[in-house]
Write a protein that holds these residues in place. Structure first.
Motif, PDB file in Angstrom:
ATOM      1  N   ASP A 134      33.246  -9.335 -11.522  1.00 37.17           N
ATOM      2  CA  ASP A 134      34.394  -8.448 -11.414  1.00 37.17           C
ATOM      3  C   ASP A 134      33.938  -7.025 -11.125  1.00 37.17           C
ATOM      4  N   ARG A 135      32.765  -6.709 -11.628  1.00 37.41           N
ATOM      5  CA  ARG A 135      32.214  -5.361 -11.487  1.00 37.41           C
ATOM      6  C   ARG A 135      30.741  -5.480 -11.156  1.00 37.41           C
ATOM      7  N   LEU A 136      30.301  -4.780 -10.125  1.00 41.19           N
ATOM      8  CA  LEU A 136      28.913  -4.826  -9.687  1.00 41.19           C
ATOM      9  C   LEU A 136      28.346  -3.404  -9.689  1.00 41.19           C
ATOM     10  N   VAL A 137      27.303  -3.204 -10.495  1.00 42.12           N
ATOM     11  CA  VAL A 137      26.658  -1.898 -10.617  1.00 42.12           C
ATOM     12  C   VAL A 137      25.247  -2.012 -10.072  1.00 42.12           C
ATOM     13  N   GLY A 138      24.905  -1.147  -9.144  1.00 42.80           N
ATOM     14  CA  GLY A 138      23.557  -1.111  -8.584  1.00 42.80           C
ATOM     15  C   GLY A 138      22.769   0.037  -9.182  1.00 42.80           C
ATOM     16  N   VAL A 139      21.486  -0.209  -9.418  1.00 42.34           N
ATOM     17  CA  VAL A 139      20.602   0.821  -9.971  1.00 42.34           C
ATOM     18  C   VAL A 139      19.312   0.801  -9.178  1.00 42.34           C
ATOM     19  N   ASP A 140      18.855   1.961  -8.746  1.00 40.63           N
ATOM     20  CA  ASP A 140      17.570   2.035  -8.055  1.00 40.63           C
ATOM     21  C   ASP A 140      17.004   3.432  -8.227  1.00 40.63           C
TER      22      ASP A 140
ATOM     23  N   ARG B  78      23.882   3.804  -9.387  1.00 44.56           N
ATOM     24  CA  ARG B  78      23.175   4.815 -10.188  1.00 44.56           C
ATOM     25  C   ARG B  78      21.774   5.051  -9.635  1.00 44.56           C
ATOM     26  N   HIS B  79      21.412   6.315  -9.543  1.00 42.31           N
ATOM     27  CA  HIS B  79      20.047   6.679  -9.167  1.00 42.31           C
ATOM     28  C   HIS B  79      19.262   6.854 -10.464  1.00 42.31           C
ATOM     29  N   ASP B  80      18.521   5.801 -10.837  1.00 43.49           N
ATOM     30  CA  ASP B  80      17.831   5.798 -12.126  1.00 43.49           C
ATOM     31  C   ASP B  80      16.790   4.686 -12.123  1.00 43.49           C
ATOM     32  N   SER B  81      15.925   4.699 -13.118  1.00 44.73           N
ATOM     33  CA  SER B  81      14.993   3.582 -13.291  1.00 44.73           C
ATOM     34  C   SER B  81      15.722   2.451 -14.006  1.00 44.73           C
TER      35      SER B  81
END
Length: 172
Positions: free
Chosen positions: A9-15, A34-37
């Motif tokens: 339902d919700r997709l969060v990308g982090v890189d 999100r721009h993060d580790s």
């Protein structure tokens, strides 16, 4: 990510890479980017708040996996799934001076970490994640050298225990 979009339902990308963030934004697949580790992003998640954690090509940027496995276990809902891939210690890209015998992980000349598959399984087990499946994979590095690795499918052990219990009750 397109496969995951249909499952969530919700997709969060982090890189940690700004270039990867920009590429992800262009896909339009993510609700949030999100721009993060990965470790820092896991620290911001509520306990038992996610169903699936998919770390595609992220683990080679983490050496010791214990903090990562602990963060994943904490963030996953009971029965949640954690999929990750690693580079193997057998890689020809492992730095020549790096110890290989008995090592859990070693730095490669590319700046990526290679991991011993048994140490990945051990770290997962220590934090209550069960390895459901592993799959060997291979790819070519940016240097044009073949690199080998593994994809691991982990699950929070609470669901695995319940599934096993139901199987015993049904006699299967």
């Amino acid at each position: 990510a397109p496969v995951l979009r249909g499952m969530a339902d919700r997709l969060v990308g982090v890189d940690a890479s700004k270039a990867a963030i920009h590429a992800a934004q262009r896909t339009g697949l993510y609700n949030e980017i999100r721009h993060d580790s990965l470790l820092a992003a896991l620290d911001t998640l509520h306990n038992a708040s996610i169903d699936v954690l998919f770390a595609s090509d992220s683990i080679p940027y983490v050496g010791d996996l214990h903090a990562l496995m602990h963060g994943a276990k904490r963030a996953l809902r009971p029965g949640g799934v954690f999929v990750l891939n690693t580079d193997d210690l057998t890689s020809p890209l492992v730095h020549p001076s790096a110890p290989r015998s008995g090592a859990e992980f070693a730095l490669q000349v590319t700046g990526r970490w290679a991991h011993d598959p048994s140490s990945v399984k051990q770290a997962a087990k220590q934090w209550g994640l069960v390895v459901l499946r592993t799959q060997p994979v291979s790819a070519e590095s940016r240097l044009g050298i073949a690199r080998s690795g593994q994809v691991f499918l982990h699950q929070d052990d609470a669901r695995v225990a319940r599934q096993r219990q139901r199987s015993l009750v049904r006699g299967t």
